[in-house]
Design an enzyme around this catalytic site. Structure first.
Site, PDB file in Angstrom:
ATOM      1  N   GLN A 192      33.426  47.950  34.207  1.00 10.52           N
ATOM      2  CA  GLN A 192      34.501  48.184  35.163  1.00 10.52           C
ATOM      3  C   GLN A 192      34.288  49.478  35.925  1.00 10.52           C
ATOM      4  O   GLN A 192      34.582  49.570  37.117  1.00 10.52           O
ATOM      5  CB  GLN A 192      35.854  48.217  34.461  1.00 10.52           C
ATOM      6  CG  GLN A 192      36.240  46.896  33.819  1.00 10.52           C
ATOM      7  CD  GLN A 192      36.072  45.732  34.779  1.00 10.52           C
ATOM      8  OE1 GLN A 192      36.764  45.633  35.782  1.00 10.52           O
ATOM      9  NE2 GLN A 192      35.136  44.841  34.478  1.00 10.52           N
ATOM     10  N   HIS A 209      32.531  49.447  39.376  1.00 10.41           N
ATOM     11  CA  HIS A 209      33.160  48.914  40.585  1.00 10.41           C
ATOM     12  C   HIS A 209      33.364  50.011  41.622  1.00 10.41           C
ATOM     13  O   HIS A 209      32.954  49.884  42.767  1.00 10.41           O
ATOM     14  CB  HIS A 209      34.514  48.280  40.252  1.00 10.41           C
ATOM     15  CG  HIS A 209      34.407  46.858  39.804  1.00 10.41           C
ATOM     16  ND1 HIS A 209      34.006  45.852  40.633  1.00 10.41           N
ATOM     17  CD2 HIS A 209      34.663  46.278  38.607  1.00 10.41           C
ATOM     18  CE1 HIS A 209      34.016  44.704  39.977  1.00 10.41           C
ATOM     19  NE2 HIS A 209      34.397  44.929  38.747  1.00 10.41           N
ATOM     20  N   GLU A 229      44.587  45.351  33.195  1.00 15.05           N
ATOM     21  CA  GLU A 229      44.061  44.168  33.872  1.00 15.05           C
ATOM     22  C   GLU A 229      43.200  43.350  32.901  1.00 15.05           C
ATOM     23  O   GLU A 229      43.416  42.159  32.705  1.00 15.05           O
ATOM     24  CB  GLU A 229      43.231  44.613  35.074  1.00 15.05           C
ATOM     25  CG  GLU A 229      42.574  43.475  35.838  1.00 15.05           C
ATOM     26  CD  GLU A 229      41.629  43.973  36.917  1.00 15.05           C
ATOM     27  OE1 GLU A 229      41.278  43.167  37.798  1.00 15.05           O
ATOM     28  OE2 GLU A 229      41.222  45.148  36.877  1.00 15.05           O
ATOM     29  N   HIS A 230      42.194  43.996  32.297  1.00 15.03           N
ATOM     30  CA  HIS A 230      41.321  43.358  31.321  1.00 15.03           C
ATOM     31  C   HIS A 230      41.517  44.034  29.970  1.00 15.03           C
ATOM     32  O   HIS A 230      41.420  45.267  29.882  1.00 15.03           O
ATOM     33  CB  HIS A 230      39.845  43.490  31.708  1.00 15.03           C
ATOM     34  CG  HIS A 230      39.521  43.016  33.082  1.00 15.03           C
ATOM     35  ND1 HIS A 230      39.399  43.872  34.163  1.00 15.03           N
ATOM     36  CD2 HIS A 230      39.299  41.777  33.565  1.00 15.03           C
ATOM     37  CE1 HIS A 230      39.096  43.182  35.238  1.00 15.03           C
ATOM     38  NE2 HIS A 230      39.044  41.903  34.915  1.00 15.03           N
ATOM     39  N   ASP A 281      34.784  37.334  34.331  1.00 17.96           N
ATOM     40  CA  ASP A 281      34.607  37.563  35.764  1.00 17.96           C
ATOM     41  C   ASP A 281      33.894  36.406  36.444  1.00 17.96           C
ATOM     42  O   ASP A 281      34.147  36.122  37.620  1.00 17.96           O
ATOM     43  CB  ASP A 281      33.795  38.843  35.994  1.00 17.96           C
ATOM     44  CG  ASP A 281      34.677  40.080  36.100  1.00 17.96           C
ATOM     45  OD1 ASP A 281      35.907  39.927  36.146  1.00 17.96           O
ATOM     46  OD2 ASP A 281      34.124  41.188  36.132  1.00 17.96           O
ATOM     47  N   HIS A 294      83.490  26.085  51.285  1.00 18.06           N
ATOM     48  CA  HIS A 294      82.735  25.635  50.120  1.00 18.06           C
ATOM     49  C   HIS A 294      83.642  24.828  49.194  1.00 18.06           C
ATOM     50  O   HIS A 294      83.273  23.745  48.717  1.00 18.06           O
ATOM     51  CB  HIS A 294      82.176  26.835  49.340  1.00 18.06           C
ATOM     52  CG  HIS A 294      80.922  27.415  49.898  1.00 18.06           C
ATOM     53  ND1 HIS A 294      80.880  28.071  51.109  1.00 18.06           N
ATOM     54  CD2 HIS A 294      79.656  27.449  49.402  1.00 18.06           C
ATOM     55  CE1 HIS A 294      79.648  28.488  51.327  1.00 18.06           C
ATOM     56  NE2 HIS A 294      78.874  28.121  50.309  1.00 18.06           N
TER      57      HIS A 294
END
Length: 441
Positions: free
Chosen positions: A266, A269, A334-335, A368, A427
């Site tokens: 990660q 990235h 996230e992971h 991934d 109504h």
């Protein structure tokens, strides 16, 4: 050379403050970016194709005579697939089969219409229908991501979306064959070589050449994220993605070099990506640190990994695996890798994560590319209330209500009382008119 990644321990009296410093990341977009994106969106909305052409030339240095020339035909996509080396073609098809298989099961589990009747004959239910047309954004600047094509287009296709419009920037006209081949394999309907805020604007508003979509999914840079925020409401969006994250819960049983490389996966990235290890074994944390320093010089993206680990990474010593699970829930990563001999012991304690990878052999990178579940995941703690991209993101639900005459007698009384209580007489009378006891004028 030593990698100056933070070492924290939950026993430290200032742990909470130090921990929050690690987690801090501002999702606020730079004001200058916001202003530029707003101007681009307004221009594309006003001038359509002409504006798209102008921005494509300015930002991607790609000169063509019309937006139609930026469209990738089905024949070109198929040719890209046919031209792949056999190994790449087979890997792409294998990954697509697994992603499709997972999302087919997801559709069976959550994407079904249903209805039932009350004892008085009233029908109630839910009708699930696919979105008519979606746009998928595929990054194409510094790197190309065929996996993003699969992860966005396949669940849309499985959901029954009528048209899938792909946009992908091709700076200086450089097309990635694997991305084009992935679009062919995944069932993309039309594809355009445009990117950035102008691509989001074209999808959201439509131009003479690019069709207006109902929802936009897929990751991008800060300009793309800002543009998606701007057009939300005009169209749907999946999420606003922050920097990539991995959290590893380790009990010390996994080879430390495996965990070090998972943290790298990660960190490579970008410099803002986050990699955190939670472990109750101090000796094991020291082994992982040693492997980080041994392996880092072998990595092509070593400078990015170092900046990420030193800027936002952490190796955290916990009192126990139970405490590590509690901290993980606070992070909502996230992971999330559960690198343990007995991952199913800890999985029930984990509530918040985009994707949970169980066991030492389940590297995040498999998720991934080819495991099957979607890799478009909530970031920056939003896994507390958000889910991975899935079939459900490309469908919507309509409620079904068919009230019988008998049902109207009961429900009408209830609605009348509540409507009068809210001061909404029309109504109330709409319900009362259907009562058998209602005296007609």
């Amino acid at each position: 050379m030593t990698v100056n990644i933070r070492h924290l321990a939950t026993l430290q009296p200032d742990f909470d403050a130090a921990f929050q410093t690690v987690l801090h990341w501002s999702a606020d977009t730079d004001v200058e970016i916001e202003n530029r994106v707003g101007a681009i969106l307004a221009d594309v909305r006003l001038r359509g194709d002409d504006a798209v052409l102008e921005y494509t030339e300015r930002f991607d240095h790609l000169q063509v005579g019309s937006v139609a020339a930026l469209e990738l035909g089905a024949a070109e996509l198929k040719a890209a697939f046919d031209g792949l080396p056999a190994e790449q073609a087979e890997a792409l098809q294998a990954a697509a089969r697994r992603v499709r298989g997972y999302h087919e099961r997801q559709k069976q589990a959550c994407g079904l219409s249903w209805q039932y009747r009350d004892e008085d004959g009233t029908l109630l239910g839910q009708k699930v229908t696919a979105i008519d047309r979606v746009g998928i954004y595929v990054p194409g600047g510094k790197a190309a991501y065929p996996s993003s094509v699969l992860m966005n287009a396949i669940p849309a296709h499985v959901a029954g979306v009528g048209e899938i419009i792909m946009v992908v920037p091709t700076p200086r006209g450089e097309k990635n064959p694997l991305v084009l081949a992935a679009a062919h394999v995944a069932g993309v309907t039309r594809a355009f070589t445009i990117g950035g805020a102008q691509a989001v604007a074209a999808l959201a508003y439509g131009t003479a050449t690019i069709p207006k979509v109902d929802k936009i999914t897929g990751p991008g840079n800060a300009y793309v994220a800002s543009a998606k925020k701007h057009v939300f409401g005009q169209v749907g969006i999946d999420m606003i993605a922050g920097p990539s994250e991995i959290l590893v819960l380790a009990d010390g049983s996994t080879p430390p070099e495996w965990v070090a490389m998972d943290l790298f996966s990660q960190a490579e990235h970008d410099e803002l990506a986050q990699s955190i290890l939670l472990c109750p074994d101090a000796d094991y944390i020291a082994q992982v640190q040693a492997e980080i320093e041994r392996l880092l010089p072998t990595m092509p993206r070593a400078d990015i990994i170092r900046a990420s680990l030193e800027g936002r990474g952490a190796l955290i010593l916990t009192r126990s695996m139970e405490e590590a699970c509690d901290i993980s829930n606070r992070i909502a990563p996230e992971h999330l890798e559960v690198s343990s001999n007995d991952p199913h012991r800890w999985e029930p304690l984990l509530k918040h994560a985009g994707a949970i990878f169980l066991g030492a052999y389940t590297s995040e990178s498999l998720g991934d590319y080819c495991a099957g579940p979607n890799h478009v995941l909530p970031t920056s703690g939003t896994a507390r209330f958000s889910s991975p991209l899935g079939v459900y993101d490309f469908q919507k639900r309509s409620s079904l209500i068919e009230v019988s005459e008998a049902g109207a007698q009961t429900l009408g009384q209830i609605a009348s009382v509540l409507a009068h209580g809210e001061g909404l007489q029309a109504h109330a009378q709409a319900a009362e008119f259907r009562l058998k006891s209602h005296a007609k004028p």
